[in-house]
Design an enzyme around this catalytic site. Structure first.
Site, PDB file in Angstrom:
ATOM      1  CE  LYS A  73      -1.436   2.734   2.890  1.00 40.40           C
ATOM      2  NZ  LYS A  73      -1.364   4.136   2.091  1.00 40.40           N
ATOM      3  CD  GLU A 149      12.694   4.246   8.717  1.00 45.25           C
ATOM      4  OE1 GLU A 149      12.567   5.117   9.401  1.00 45.25           O
ATOM      5  OE2 GLU A 149      12.719   4.370   7.452  1.00 45.25           O
ATOM      6  CD  GLU A 280      10.649  13.268  11.999  1.00 46.06           C
ATOM      7  OE1 GLU A 280      11.356  12.551  11.172  1.00 46.06           O
ATOM      8  OE2 GLU A 280       9.818  12.547  12.407  1.00 46.06           O
TER       9      GLU A 280
END
Length: 378
Positions: A73, A149, A280
């Site tokens: 996907k 990840e 972040e």
């Protein structure tokens, strides 16, 4: 690098081996134990929008080399690369049903992959928040094997004894490469007092020279951000930093031109408690904090004071200092006097809330294999 990844894992396809094991539970010893490394079966992959082809390659090449079939996907805002790849793979002779692409929203297509009972493994690259949802879904469905990840806030330490020209050049690259849409981007730079002001002076001067423009032009080094919602997030991120006391050295604006162009940005005077020191940005925003001369242990403590652990780096000419940093930093990747230098043979992945499991290198095969132990009495 995508091409190199496929070539590398093609070399592993006929070298997946088990081992023979000496066993001593019977006398006389007429037993043999050996292991077989087998494909998991159907694997689901969910990839991000920042590197649509490379992230597909990092995961799918290892997955297929291990003998699995795959349902991928792609990110909702960048589905065409995966669809074109599937078209080309059919022309290249990949059998029907081996590579399958299901575009759509993560909440629909991604959620369906995570819950499907025939999918035995799910590999995901994306945000920590979504990774937590995926891990929970995989556990609740059929205890799928998972590799994640996830996000990062990678520290980069600039010591006063470094090659400052190189630190400036690669420090900028560590933040601004791919417009900052890079999971291992240096999320926060710690600069030693003795070179702090000079480092800022140089990076501001060099940032002003960055060629901003059409991403299809070879003269361009900085293109537009991926989509409007992300651009707006970056604008808000800078304003939060300024409100909390960070100093805007350069940038922070949307450029007055067609496209989602955000000016490369530098924020200094960033303190540990600030939002921009902890979160972040996933954009071209350099966050600079200073640290006391000679206080490596202190800056290591500050660098590790995060729930992320994806990458890290240090610039220094002192090998003892560099290796101490590599030993103590809590990150899956450590760069010494370089940055962003990944290789298809070197394992890639993070610690803590940056996830677990590896892409690339021999270790990546482990994510898509299961080990069977066979014991024979004769």
């Amino acid at each position: 690098m995508s091409i190199e990844t496929w070539r590398y894992f093609a070399g592993w396809a006929d070298k997946i081996q088990g081992s023979t094991i000496p066993v001593s539970h019977a006398r006389p010893n007429r037993n043999l134990s050996f292991t077989k490394r087998e494909p998991i079966g159907v694997c689901g992959l969910v990839t991000p929008w920042n590197y649509p082809l490379m992230m597909l390659s990092w995961k799918m090449a290892a997955c297929l080399a291990a003998g699995n079939t795959v349902v991928i996907k792609p990110a909702q805002v960048s589905p065409l690369t995966a669809l074109k790849f599937a078209e080309l793979s059919a022309k290249a002779g990949i059998p029907p049903g081996v590579i399958n692409v299901v575009p759509g929203k993560g909440s629909e297509a991604g959620n369906a992959l995570a819950h499907h009972p025939l999918v035995r493994k799910l590999g995901f690259t994306g945000s920590t928040e979504v990774g937590q949802v995926i891990m929970k879904s995989c556990a609740e469905s059929n205890l799928k094997k998972v590799s994640l990840e996830l996000g990062g806030k990678s520290p980069l330490i600039i010591c006063s004894d470094c090659d400052l020209d190189k630190a400036v050049r690669l420090g900028m690259q560590s933040v601004f490469f791919n417009k900052g849409e890079n999971c291992i981007a240096a999320g926060r730079l710690f600069v030693e007092d003795a070179v702090h002001d000079e480092f800022i002076r140089r990076v501001v001067a060099e940032t002003k020279k960055i060629a901003i423009g059409d991403p299809l032009s070879k003269a361009t080094s900085h293109g537009p951000q991926n989509h409007l919602a992300h651009l707006n997030k970056l604008l808000e991120y800078v304003q939060i930093g300024i409100r909390e006391g960070a100093k805007l050295q350069h940038g922070g604006r949307r450029l007055n031109r067609t496209g989602y162009f955000f000016e490369p940005t530098i924020l200094s005077n960033v303190e540990d408690h600030m939002y921009v020191a902890k979160e972040e940005s996933f954009g071209p925003i350099m966050i600079i904090s200073r640290f006391n001369d000679g206080d490596l242990d202190g800056v290591l403590k500050r660098a590790n004071a995060t729930e992320f652990g994806l990458a890290s780096g240090i610039f220094t000419k002192d090998i003892s200092k560099a290796l101490r940093f590599a030993e103590k930093i809590e990150a899956g990747t450590v760069f010494i006097n370089t940055y962003n230098k990944t290789d298809v043979a070197a394992p890639f992945g993070g610690f803590k809330q940056s996830g677990f499991g590896k892409d690339l290198g021999q270790e990546a095969l482990n994510e898509y294999l299961k080990t069977k132990c066979v014991t024979v009495e004769y």
